[in-house]
Design an enzyme around this catalytic site. Sequence first.
Site, PDB file in Angstrom:
ATOM      1  N   CYS A 135      26.717  39.414  13.709  1.00 22.19           N
ATOM      2  CA  CYS A 135      26.925  40.859  13.703  1.00 22.19           C
ATOM      3  C   CYS A 135      26.890  41.304  15.155  1.00 22.19           C
ATOM      4  O   CYS A 135      25.944  40.997  15.881  1.00 22.19           O
ATOM      5  CB  CYS A 135      25.804  41.538  12.904  1.00 22.19           C
ATOM      6  N   ASP A 192       1.440  10.392   3.926  1.00 21.39           N
ATOM      7  CA  ASP A 192       2.195  11.128   4.939  1.00 21.39           C
ATOM      8  C   ASP A 192       1.294  12.157   5.618  1.00 21.39           C
ATOM      9  O   ASP A 192       1.193  13.307   5.188  1.00 21.39           O
ATOM     10  CB  ASP A 192       3.404  11.813   4.290  1.00 21.39           C
ATOM     11  N   CYS A 215      28.696  43.055   8.186  1.00 19.75           N
ATOM     12  CA  CYS A 215      27.245  42.844   8.192  1.00 19.75           C
ATOM     13  C   CYS A 215      26.635  43.484   6.942  1.00 19.75           C
ATOM     14  O   CYS A 215      26.870  44.671   6.680  1.00 19.75           O
ATOM     15  CB  CYS A 215      26.653  43.462   9.459  1.00 19.75           C
ATOM     16  N   LYS A 236      10.619   3.143   3.256  1.00 20.41           N
ATOM     17  CA  LYS A 236      10.586   4.602   3.123  1.00 20.41           C
ATOM     18  C   LYS A 236      11.286   5.025   1.834  1.00 20.41           C
ATOM     19  O   LYS A 236      12.389   4.557   1.549  1.00 20.41           O
ATOM     20  CB  LYS A 236      11.278   5.268   4.323  1.00 20.41           C
ATOM     21  N   CYS A 258      24.339  46.628   8.454  1.00 17.26           N
ATOM     22  CA  CYS A 258      24.863  47.805   9.151  1.00 17.26           C
ATOM     23  C   CYS A 258      26.363  47.996   8.949  1.00 17.26           C
ATOM     24  O   CYS A 258      26.926  48.991   9.389  1.00 17.26           O
ATOM     25  CB  CYS A 258      24.521  47.735  10.641  1.00 17.26           C
ATOM     26  N   TYR A 272      -6.933   2.367   6.372  1.00 15.43           N
ATOM     27  CA  TYR A 272      -6.132   1.230   5.928  1.00 15.43           C
ATOM     28  C   TYR A 272      -6.052   0.082   6.927  1.00 15.43           C
ATOM     29  O   TYR A 272      -5.263  -0.830   6.756  1.00 15.43           O
ATOM     30  CB  TYR A 272      -4.719   1.678   5.553  1.00 15.43           C
ATOM     31  N   LYS A 327       2.097   4.657   1.393  1.00 18.67           N
ATOM     32  CA  LYS A 327       2.143   5.191   2.755  1.00 18.67           C
ATOM     33  C   LYS A 327       1.843   6.679   2.708  1.00 18.67           C
ATOM     34  O   LYS A 327       2.664   7.473   2.240  1.00 18.67           O
ATOM     35  CB  LYS A 327       3.526   4.923   3.366  1.00 18.67           C
ATOM     36  N   GLU A 379       0.830  -1.206   0.000  1.00 15.34           N
ATOM     37  CA  GLU A 379       0.000   0.000   0.000  1.00 15.34           C
ATOM     38  C   GLU A 379       0.865   1.258   0.000  1.00 15.34           C
ATOM     39  O   GLU A 379       1.961   1.254   0.554  1.00 15.34           O
ATOM     40  CB  GLU A 379      -0.862   0.036   1.270  1.00 15.34           C
ATOM     41  N   CYS A 402      21.700  47.350  14.962  1.00 15.66           N
ATOM     42  CA  CYS A 402      21.536  46.781  13.619  1.00 15.66           C
ATOM     43  C   CYS A 402      20.037  46.510  13.400  1.00 15.66           C
ATOM     44  O   CYS A 402      19.431  45.748  14.165  1.00 15.66           O
ATOM     45  CB  CYS A 402      22.362  45.495  13.528  1.00 15.66           C
TER      46      CYS A 402
HETATM   47  S1  IVH Z   1      -0.563   0.417   8.901  1.00 14.34           S
HETATM   48  C1  IVH Z   1      -0.187  -1.639  12.938  1.00 14.34           C
HETATM   49  N1  IVH Z   1      -0.827   1.456   6.485  1.00 14.34           N
HETATM   50  O1  IVH Z   1       2.456   5.393   8.899  1.00 14.34           O
HETATM   51  C2  IVH Z   1      -0.410  -1.021  11.600  1.00 14.34           C
HETATM   52  N2  IVH Z   1       0.068   2.829   8.209  1.00 14.34           N
HETATM   53  O2  IVH Z   1       5.106   5.193  10.109  1.00 14.34           O
HETATM   54  C3  IVH Z   1       0.090   0.359  11.509  1.00 14.34           C
HETATM   55  N3  IVH Z   1       0.563   5.133   7.506  1.00 14.34           N
HETATM   56  O3  IVH Z   1       1.378   4.955  12.215  1.00 14.34           O
HETATM   57  C4  IVH Z   1      -0.355   1.185  10.418  1.00 14.34           C
HETATM   58  N4  IVH Z   1      -0.100   4.926   5.405  1.00 14.34           N
HETATM   59  O4  IVH Z   1       0.042   6.617  10.671  1.00 14.34           O
HETATM   60  C5  IVH Z   1      -0.429   1.665   7.763  1.00 14.34           C
HETATM   61  N5  IVH Z   1      -1.156   2.257   4.337  1.00 14.34           N
HETATM   62  C6  IVH Z   1      -0.762   2.459   5.574  1.00 14.34           C
HETATM   63  C7  IVH Z   1      -0.283   3.713   6.012  1.00 14.34           C
HETATM   64  C8  IVH Z   1       0.137   3.850   7.344  1.00 14.34           C
HETATM   65  C9  IVH Z   1       0.390   5.753   6.319  1.00 14.34           C
HETATM   66  C10 IVH Z   1       1.113   5.786   8.718  1.00 14.34           C
HETATM   67  C11 IVH Z   1       0.423   5.417  10.029  1.00 14.34           C
HETATM   68  C12 IVH Z   1       1.492   4.727  10.843  1.00 14.34           C
HETATM   69  C13 IVH Z   1       2.725   5.352  10.269  1.00 14.34           C
HETATM   70  C14 IVH Z   1       3.970   4.537  10.588  1.00 14.34           C
END
Ligand code: IVH
Length: 698
Positions: free
Chosen positions: A431, A121, A413, A319, A416, A232, A119, A117, A437
């Site tokens: 400075c 942010d 600076c 990541k 000044c 999710y 992730k 999936e 200043c």
């Molecule tokens: S699963 C125990 N799925 O990422 C399961 N988390 O860095 C935990 N996050 O705390 C979460 N997209 O806030 C899951 N598709 C996704 C996600 C996701 C973003 C966030 C979530 C988690 C954090 C961890």
Amino acid sequence: MELSKIKERINFLVESINEHNRRYYEQNAPTISDYEFDMLLKELEQLEGLYPEYIRSDSPTSKVGSDLASDGKSPFKQYPHKYPMLSLANSYNIGELRDFDARVRKSTSENFTYNCELKFDGTGINLLYRNGILVRALTRGDGTQGDDVLRNIKTIKSIPARLSDSGNIHYPPEFEIRGEIYMPFEQFDKLNAQKELNQETLFANPRNAAAGSLKILDPDVVAQRGLQCVLYHLIAPQNVSTEHSQALKIASEWGLPISEYSKVCKDIEEVIEYLMMWDIKRKELPFPTDGMVVKVNQFALQSALGFTAKTPRWAVAYKFKPEQALTKIESIDYQVGRTGAITPVANLTPVLLSGTTIKRATLHNADQMELLDIHLGDWVYIEKGGEIIPKITAVERSKREPYAKKAIFPKTCPICGSLLYKDAEQAKYFCPNTNHCPPQIQGKFIHFCSRKALNINLGEVAIEQMWERGYIHRLEDLYNLSDLQLLSLDKWKEKSVENFRNSLEKSYQVPFSRVLFGLGIRNIGETTAKNLAKRFGSVDALKNAKREELIAIDDVGETLADCIIDYFASEENIATVEALKKAGLQFESHDNLVVSNELAGMTIMITGTYSIPRDTMKHYIESHGGKVGTSVTSSTTYLLAGDKAGDAKLKKAEKLGIPIISEEEFYRIAASPATSANEPVAKLHRDEKNDNEELTLF
Ligand code: IVH
């Protein structure tokens, strides 16, 4: 490395990671990138693995960061999470992903799949539905309890307040579902543009903007923030399916917002192929992502794998490396900050990076410029860190013009003209013209009026105008402005004058520690100001303090001691302090009441719950002269064990032979029978005229 150095490094890592966690989760204002943070955490995990005897009880490796207000004053009602809200183990390379796969395969001989999936942010949310009605929405909090932000969540259109029952499978009478609240780039840009217009502090990134917006008190304001949600993780007591991906599909039939960016993969190779594709394609997405999440898809195998204290063993986050962009330096500005620090900032040919257009990037300081060997017109790589302004990480040498000139850091600076000097510790040029200043003076006023200092109702534009027109030069001038002067400022009407005057009136009640912070003495932040106010009790005592006396204080080193001495060596500064004193500001502490000295020299470690709140207990110990410890060590005097005391702490105290005492025993040690935490029997105050800091009774 020597053992003492290792212990020192572990202490440093624990303290800095905890501080970064606070900045990230609580203040929504990180100062380092996620990558830099993860590298610190990884180093700590490795060291703790090798030297378990140095593991601290407050180590961030065994707990998730908390978004709850650390002063315990959350305006939201808090509820415990039925199931802890955990984090995910991070990996930054394919090798670590394959290790994860190997661990999973070791624990089963059956066929299984992965759900891969995107992730998102943003910030985590836990929704509770009862009989199809949304009844609670908790933030992650500290993982065990969170803030109920239901009123704000209800402003997000994609989250149904009532579920649909037209699907094939009916929703359970009660269930929780977790997901992410995030802010698309477009909304983020609009919000920051508006903030810039209002001269407010900008959000560093869309994640902080989403987390900050969720904690706003007025749902009408939240409604305008354009927040989005993706869910999710369905936690249903009676599983609606045997597979995670299927359970989410069913949840979407109930009307819940589920990600369209996921794939069931038959093995880790397919996972890797899918995430490589997204590492490139994510740049086109209109919302922020920071990786992919790989989850074992079968609930039965998930249960068999279980959890560690912090993360599930059946999922891992991959990541994405921070995005980089290549662009050209058009010119370099040398900005003068409030403290006189000079920061080189490059003006760039505008370039798109992680969804936003970047025009400027910081070069930090002269050393960094030297290290990168910056030349005018260079092509450079930029990256987004935790801060608003991205940073320049490298130069593309192959694109340098043959006769390009090296960028020279100025000697004087740029505002000044004063000769700059270098601060050895911070590697920054300053400075020295602190009181004349212009950016430094204006910065001083902005700082003095800021919320955490005197909280005076005056924006940056008004301060700039007042300064340009010669109305203000020294801080005390704020208290002598005429209505005529105020009304002459752009857009100022009677109401603005009234607000300004009311805030001046309130500033007379602001405690000494904040006034001290507001003076803007170099290197004195909020916490140091609090400690100094507590320790010295008045500005006069601080002014007369000897260098050795200052250095002897816990977090005051030589540099800070010199900053304090330098500040009070200036006649102009002394005149300002005296004038502000005369105006009526607090230059003495009234909150450092010392009830007794019964606990002087003792370090008490607290664990569990007591008949009084934990904070009151801490205050109790301090007001009786004691120190509250951060972990059980050989220098701990007592371990004060309340109800549900931490097992690890008890064991450690037993091992080290530290006496474990009950709350009752503690009161006997700490106070005479008549003394209670809330009703001090005698107030001891520092005698102003007494230089040797004796305490006198009154
Ligand atoms: S699963 C125990 N799925 O990422 C399961 N988390 O860095 C935990 N996050 O705390 C979460 N997209 O806030 C899951 N598709 C996704 C996600 C996701 C973003 C966030 C979530 C988690 C954090 C961890």
